[in-house]
Motif scaffolding. Structure first.
Motif, PDB file in Angstrom:
ATOM      1  N   ASN A 161       0.953  -0.868   0.036  1.00  0.00           N
ATOM      2  CA  ASN A 161      -0.077  -0.079   0.205  1.00  0.00           C
ATOM      3  C   ASN A 161       0.713   1.316   0.072  1.00  0.00           C
ATOM      4  OD1 ASN A 161      -2.295   0.998   0.110  1.00  0.00           O
ATOM      5  ND2 ASN A 161      -2.506   1.576   1.699  1.00  0.00           N
ATOM      6  N   ARG A 162       1.714   1.431  -0.565  1.00  0.00           N
ATOM      7  CA  ARG A 162       2.451   2.270  -0.611  1.00  0.00           C
ATOM      8  C   ARG A 162       2.590   2.621  -2.776  1.00  0.00           C
ATOM      9  NH1 ARG A 162       6.556   2.042   3.387  1.00  0.00           N
ATOM     10  NH2 ARG A 162       7.847   4.118   2.347  1.00  0.00           N
ATOM     11  N   VAL A 163       3.683   3.686  -2.569  1.00  0.00           N
ATOM     12  CA  VAL A 163       3.245   4.495  -4.614  1.00  0.00           C
ATOM     13  C   VAL A 163       5.162   4.184  -4.020  1.00  0.00           C
ATOM     14  CG1 VAL A 163       3.316   5.947  -6.098  1.00  0.00           C
ATOM     15  CG2 VAL A 163       1.963   6.116  -4.068  1.00  0.00           C
ATOM     16  N   ALA A 164       5.490   3.450  -5.548  1.00  0.00           N
ATOM     17  CA  ALA A 164       6.540   2.801  -5.639  1.00  0.00           C
ATOM     18  C   ALA A 164       7.152   4.254  -6.812  1.00  0.00           C
ATOM     19  CB  ALA A 164       7.123   1.774  -6.723  1.00  0.00           C
ATOM     20  N   PRO A 165       7.904   5.184  -6.677  1.00  0.00           N
ATOM     21  CA  PRO A 165       9.617   5.924  -7.295  1.00  0.00           C
ATOM     22  C   PRO A 165      10.051   5.442  -8.571  1.00  0.00           C
ATOM     23  CG  PRO A 165       9.978   5.578  -5.934  1.00  0.00           C
ATOM     24  CD  PRO A 165       8.830   5.048  -5.226  1.00  0.00           C
ATOM     25  N   VAL A 166       9.670   5.160  -9.958  1.00  0.00           N
ATOM     26  CA  VAL A 166       9.919   4.746 -10.558  1.00  0.00           C
ATOM     27  C   VAL A 166      10.539   5.567 -12.165  1.00  0.00           C
ATOM     28  CG1 VAL A 166       9.182   2.073 -10.472  1.00  0.00           C
ATOM     29  CG2 VAL A 166       8.219   4.478 -11.863  1.00  0.00           C
ATOM     30  N   SER A 167      11.286   4.317 -12.155  1.00  0.00           N
ATOM     31  CA  SER A 167      12.597   5.283 -13.253  1.00  0.00           C
ATOM     32  C   SER A 167      12.674   4.975 -14.518  1.00  0.00           C
ATOM     33  CB  SER A 167      14.248   5.387 -13.361  1.00  0.00           C
ATOM     34  OG  SER A 167      14.560   6.174 -13.478  1.00  0.00           O
ATOM     35  N   LEU A 168      12.390   4.661 -16.337  1.00  0.00           N
ATOM     36  CA  LEU A 168      12.570   3.607 -17.108  1.00  0.00           C
ATOM     37  C   LEU A 168      13.841   4.052 -17.323  1.00  0.00           C
ATOM     38  CD1 LEU A 168       9.090   4.406 -19.429  1.00  0.00           C
ATOM     39  CD2 LEU A 168       9.656   3.070 -17.263  1.00  0.00           C
ATOM     40  N   ARG A 169      14.132   3.072 -17.900  1.00  0.00           N
ATOM     41  CA  ARG A 169      15.899   2.635 -17.826  1.00  0.00           C
ATOM     42  C   ARG A 169      15.781   2.909 -19.886  1.00  0.00           C
ATOM     43  NH1 ARG A 169      21.054  -0.631 -16.566  1.00  0.00           N
ATOM     44  NH2 ARG A 169      22.463  -0.224 -18.444  1.00  0.00           N
TER      45      ARG A 169
END
Ligand code: PLP
Length: 422
Positions: A141-149
């Motif tokens: 129940n968290r928001v994951a900070p993602v980055s596109l490689r």
């Protein structure tokens, strides 16, 4: 290596004669220059001027805790590729919001830890990995900070083992997949697209791949912003190469010569120019360029022999201490700790390991050496100790930090008992 010079016939790192270190601590030993590490970091950091940025040091190059603490104190962030490196970065005092998490095969427990800790961005290296990150975030129940490689299909014209940005390499996702994920993540309540990342390879010695990359990344970032994402950064990765062949002359001449093949003061403004209209932060991830020219490996000559026409110098370190020559045919200068009035010889400099691939140099012209002489293998501060192994039951070497006249043990030599782990 500006930190090295010969005073008459004796090789010094900063103000310490390397032969004294060999006498006091034995060999093999790694020694690093404190002031060179600081100068390298400062050089990258200052190249950004006042543009918002983070220099995320790639821990894989050298993760000695003392070196990590030094860089953390300077304000460096971290590029990590495993739960272990994430732990090291945090232990060294680097704040989670300065840590980016790359790696083509992250384990679920590492992704979970990164989300809970609150790292700056978790790189998405495949569509499947995106689904896993999203599922884990939803379970927590968290928001994951993602980055596109992104894999931009740019060739760095280097050794294939250290090229990572061509189609067919295992790293990153293509532009098409990136564009579809940009749409998909917009609908995802558990992932926030915070970054666009690329790392096209290592030991890059030309500017061209980077200039291509800068424009490529800026165009994808604009797509993400147009789609409504709150993009925070573009991460151009690492890879800034060194002139391994000129390591010693740079130190000796002390003319302001340079062993960095890519000058930060030239490349960073190009990145900034390409992305500044997006208004996002710039991240880079140098590993090698921050530490390679700060380290030497000191090794002692054990034996000399001749097989056929080949002179062989057998030293007390090998691929267990420094695998780069065996792994990628990498070149490292090898110089004596004491210059004598001796003839030169052409020889293979090899280690004691039971592998024919265990060598530091082939057919190299060196000062004539005898049993007991010590040699310094140069430019080994990156991917030296961090790739060391215990193969052939060899304890890992000691690591020292040299600062002016002072010497500090920053990792003890392993004992045989350390290896015999029942
Ligand atoms: C994702 C990533 N960033 C940065 C680096 C650091 O590269 P270099 O040490 O060549 O700067 C690497 C090296 O493999 C990497 O995989």
């Amino acid at each position: 290596m500006q930190c090295l010079h010969y005073d008459k016939t004796t090789l010094y790192m900063e103000n310490v004669a390397l032969s004294e270190l060999a006498n006091e601590f034995g060999t093999p030993l790694y020694a690093y220059s404190y002031n060179q590490i600081l100068a390298n970091y400062k050089r990258f950091d200052e190249a950004f001027g006042d543009y918002p940025h983070t220099v995320c040091y790639a821990l894989k190059a050298n993760s000695n805790p003392a070196i990590l603490r030094m860089l953390a104190k300077c304000g460096a962030g971290a590029d990590v590729v495993s739960g272990g490196e994430l732990f090291f970065a945090l232990e060294s005092g680097i704040k989670p919001e300065k840590i980016v998490f790359a790696g083509v095969g992250k384990r679920d427990i590492d992704i979970e830890a990164a989300i809970k800790i609150g790292v700056r961005g978790i790189n998405v290296e495949s569509e499947m990995e995106y689904e896993v990150i999203s599922d884990i975030a939803s379970r927590l129940n968290r928001v994951a900070p993602v980055s596109l490689r992104i894999n931009p299909d740019i060739d760095i014209h280097g050794h294939p083992y250290i090229a990572t940005g061509r189609h067919g390499d295992k790293f990153g996702i293509t532009r098409d997949i990136a564009l579809s994920l940009i749409e998909k993540i917009k609908q995802d309540n558990y992932c926030d697209l915070v970054g666009i990342h690329a790392h096209i390879g290592s030991q890059i010695k030309e500017m061209k791949p980077y200039t291509e990359l800068a424009n490529y990344m800026a165009s994808i970032a604009r797509k993400a912003l147009d789609t409504g994402h709150r993009l925070e950064y573009i991460d151009m990765g690492g890879g800034y190469g060194l002139d391994y062949e000129r390591a010693l002359s740079v130190g000796i001449n002390a003319r302001g010569d340079d062993d960095l093949a890519i000058d930060p003061a030239k490349i960073i403004p190009i990145f900034i120019e390409a992305i500044k209209d997006t208004g996002v932060q710039l991240i880079i991830e140098p590993g090698r360029a921050l530490v390679a020219n700060t380290g030497v490996l000191i090794t002692e000559v054990l034996y000399l022999k001749k097989t056929g026409n080949t002179n062989i110098v057998i030293v007390d370190s090998g691929m267990t201490e420094l695998i780069r020559p065996s792994l990628y045919s990498a070149y490292h200068e090898i110089v004596p700790l004491e210059i004598r009035d001796a003839e030169t010889m052409v020889a293979d400099v090899v280690g004691p390991i039971c592998e024919s691939g265990d060598f530091f140099a082939r057919e190299r012209k060196i000062q004539h050496v005898g049993r007991g002489d010590c040699l310094a293998v140069l430019t080994v501060g990156a991917y030296g100790y961090s790739l060391a192994s215990n193969y052939n039951a060899r304890p890992k070497s000691i690591e020292l930090l040299v600062r002016g006249k002072r010497v500090k043990v920053i990792r003890e030599r392993q004992s045989l008992e350390d290896l015999w782990d029942e």
